[in-house]
Design a protein around this motif. Structure first.
Motif, mmCIF file in Angstrom:
data_model
loop_
_atom_site.group_PDB
_atom_site.id
_atom_site.type_symbol
_atom_site.label_atom_id
_atom_site.label_comp_id
_atom_site.label_asym_id
_atom_site.label_seq_id
_atom_site.Cartn_x
_atom_site.Cartn_y
_atom_site.Cartn_z
ATOM 1 N N VAL A 80 10.538 12.342 2.435
ATOM 2 C CA VAL A 80 11.219 13.646 2.455
ATOM 3 C C VAL A 80 10.583 14.550 1.408
ATOM 4 C CG1 VAL A 80 13.407 14.809 1.909
ATOM 5 C CG2 VAL A 80 13.402 12.828 3.443
ATOM 6 N N ALA A 81 10.250 13.980 0.257
ATOM 7 C CA ALA A 81 9.658 14.759 -0.839
ATOM 8 C C ALA A 81 8.215 15.163 -0.538
ATOM 9 C CB ALA A 81 9.716 13.944 -2.129
ATOM 10 N N ASP A 82 7.527 14.353 0.257
ATOM 11 C CA ASP A 82 6.102 14.592 0.520
ATOM 12 C C ASP A 82 5.864 14.261 1.998
ATOM 13 O OD1 ASP A 82 3.366 14.901 0.337
ATOM 14 O OD2 ASP A 82 3.030 12.946 -0.608
ATOM 15 N N LYS A 83 6.034 15.247 2.853
ATOM 16 C CA LYS A 83 6.020 15.037 4.315
ATOM 17 C C LYS A 83 4.723 14.382 4.783
ATOM 18 C CE LYS A 83 9.705 17.544 6.095
ATOM 19 N NZ LYS A 83 10.290 18.045 4.839
ATOM 20 N N ALA A 110 7.561 0.212 -1.090
ATOM 21 C CA ALA A 110 7.467 1.616 -0.666
ATOM 22 C C ALA A 110 6.178 2.278 -1.158
ATOM 23 C CB ALA A 110 8.690 2.383 -1.158
ATOM 24 N N SER A 111 5.794 2.018 -2.409
ATOM 25 C CA SER A 111 4.596 2.694 -2.947
ATOM 26 C C SER A 111 3.326 2.215 -2.238
ATOM 27 C CB SER A 111 4.493 2.491 -4.460
ATOM 28 O OG SER A 111 4.471 1.109 -4.746
ATOM 29 N N ASP A 112 3.255 0.924 -1.914
ATOM 30 C CA ASP A 112 2.074 0.405 -1.187
ATOM 31 C C ASP A 112 1.989 1.023 0.203
ATOM 32 O OD1 ASP A 112 1.629 -1.247 -3.320
ATOM 33 O OD2 ASP A 112 2.295 -3.093 -2.326
ATOM 34 N N PHE A 113 3.130 1.092 0.867
ATOM 35 C CA PHE A 113 3.167 1.615 2.239
ATOM 36 C C PHE A 113 2.820 3.114 2.226
ATOM 37 C CE2 PHE A 113 5.864 2.434 6.224
ATOM 38 C CZ PHE A 113 4.927 1.863 7.073
ATOM 39 N N LYS A 114 3.344 3.815 1.233
ATOM 40 C CA LYS A 114 3.088 5.257 1.119
ATOM 41 C C LYS A 114 1.603 5.522 0.910
ATOM 42 C CE LYS A 114 4.474 9.645 0.319
ATOM 43 N NZ LYS A 114 3.327 10.287 -0.278
ATOM 44 N N GLU A 115 0.944 4.643 0.172
ATOM 45 C CA GLU A 115 -0.500 4.803 -0.061
ATOM 46 C C GLU A 115 -1.254 4.747 1.276
ATOM 47 O OE1 GLU A 115 -1.535 2.012 -3.253
ATOM 48 O OE2 GLU A 115 -3.639 2.612 -2.897
ATOM 49 N N ILE A 116 -0.802 3.886 2.169
ATOM 50 C CA ILE A 116 -1.450 3.783 3.500
ATOM 51 C C ILE A 116 -1.150 5.054 4.308
ATOM 52 C CG2 ILE A 116 -1.496 2.479 5.655
ATOM 53 C CD1 ILE A 116 -0.800 -0.027 3.957
ATOM 54 N N ILE A 117 0.093 5.499 4.260
ATOM 55 C CA ILE A 117 0.477 6.734 4.980
ATOM 56 C C ILE A 117 -0.371 7.902 4.481
ATOM 57 C CG2 ILE A 117 2.377 8.397 5.275
ATOM 58 C CD1 ILE A 117 4.256 5.850 4.868
ATOM 59 N N ASP A 118 -0.629 7.905 3.174
ATOM 60 C CA ASP A 118 -1.393 8.998 2.561
ATOM 61 C C ASP A 118 -2.870 8.982 2.963
ATOM 62 O OD1 ASP A 118 0.856 9.986 1.385
ATOM 63 O OD2 ASP A 118 0.463 9.150 -0.605
ATOM 64 N N ALA A 119 -3.299 7.919 3.629
ATOM 65 C CA ALA A 119 -4.689 7.902 4.132
ATOM 66 C C ALA A 119 -4.873 9.004 5.184
ATOM 67 C CB ALA A 119 -5.020 6.534 4.725
ATOM 68 N N PHE A 120 -3.772 9.454 5.797
ATOM 69 C CA PHE A 120 -3.873 10.577 6.752
ATOM 70 C C PHE A 120 -3.663 11.909 6.029
ATOM 71 C CE2 PHE A 120 -2.861 7.484 10.235
ATOM 72 C CZ PHE A 120 -4.049 7.694 10.936
#
Ligand code: PEP
Length: 251
Positions: free
Chosen positions: A31-34, A241-251
């Motif tokens: 929510v904080a970082d779409k 959550a932080s590990d998963f977010k790092e993968i999401i941030d690859a996009f």
């Protein structure tokens, strides 16, 4: 254009309280970082209804890891596609190699599950992939094609629009070994060509094909940069959550 998707598969991890905490934390981060892709968490059945009530579907979707091959009735311990849908979940993982191997899920059983999931309005993350032995014998293409033909190629093009493919080489799942981005791209392109042969190029171009197998923040950018890799199905690295977010941030 096809969707970019990062989906987590929690497998048999996290009790209810731990799962709720993880879902809340991840939802807050998104929510904080779409995200620039669709994000899905696939959780054990017991988490679904609670997690559905606390996530924001604009940034986070929910899925089950399995559903029954029967619609309803005297099947003690089973959970139907209709029940999954009633929790508020949108997706279900089917065809995971752990279910094929440990629970003897055959192509015919998977076909029943696929049909019931779609009939109940769920989208499917359908897993395919070869074993190490099959890879060493250079059989990966025929194995993947046979898995598609065995359980999902009977679908109509309209039904197919609700199917996402996850290519998951069994030798890379939970082993720390990842397919190289070139290896993954090569077979993703082959899988897309099988979809094109069956449903036509336009449908194939609209089909999301995810990579799964020891995908993490450090290798996701290289994998996701490949033209035929539309995201990932993530096991181990979806549990923090932080590990998963790092993968999401690859996009
Ligand atoms: C999986 O089982 O779907 C998976 C990809 O697991 P991991 O990321 O842990 O290899």
């Amino acid at each position: 254009m096809r969707k970019k998707i990062v989906a987590g598969n929690w497998k048999m991890n996290k009790n209810l309280q731990e799962g709720v905490a993880l879902a809340k934390e991840l939802n807050g981060l998104l929510v904080a970082d779409k995200p620039n892709c669709e994000v899905v968490i696939c959780t054990p059945f017991i988490h679904l209804a609670t997690v559905a009530g606390l996530i924001n579907n604009e940034v986070l979707q929910l899925g089950a890891e399995n559903c029954a091959d029967k619609a309803s009735g005297a099947y003690t311990g089973e959970v139907s596609a209709e029940m999954v849908k009633s929790t508020g979940a949108q997706y279900v993982i089917l065809g995971h190699s752990e279910r094929r191997e440990y629970y003897n899920e055959t192509p015919e059983i998977l076909k029943e599950k696929v049909d019931l999931a779609l009939a109940n309005g769920l989208k499917i993350l359908f897993c395919i992939g070869e074993s190490l032995e099959q890879r060493e014998a250079n059989q990966q293409n025929e194995v993947c094609k046979a898995e598609l033909e065995g359980s999902v190629f009977h679908l109509t093009p309209e039904q197919w629009a609700n199917v996402v493919i996850a290519y998951e080489p069994i030798w890379a799942i939970g082993t720390g070994k990842t397919a190289t981005s070139d290896q993954a791209e090569e077979i993703h392109a082959f899988i897309r060509s099988c979809v094109a042969e069956k449903y036509g190029q336009e449908v194939a171009d609209n089909t999301s094909i995810l990579y799964g197998g020891s995908c993490k923040g450090s290798n996701a950018p290289e994998l996701f940069a490949k033209p035929n890799i539309d995201g990932g199905l993530i096991g181990g690295a979806s549990l923090k959550a932080s590990d998963f977010k790092e993968i999401i941030d690859a996009f």
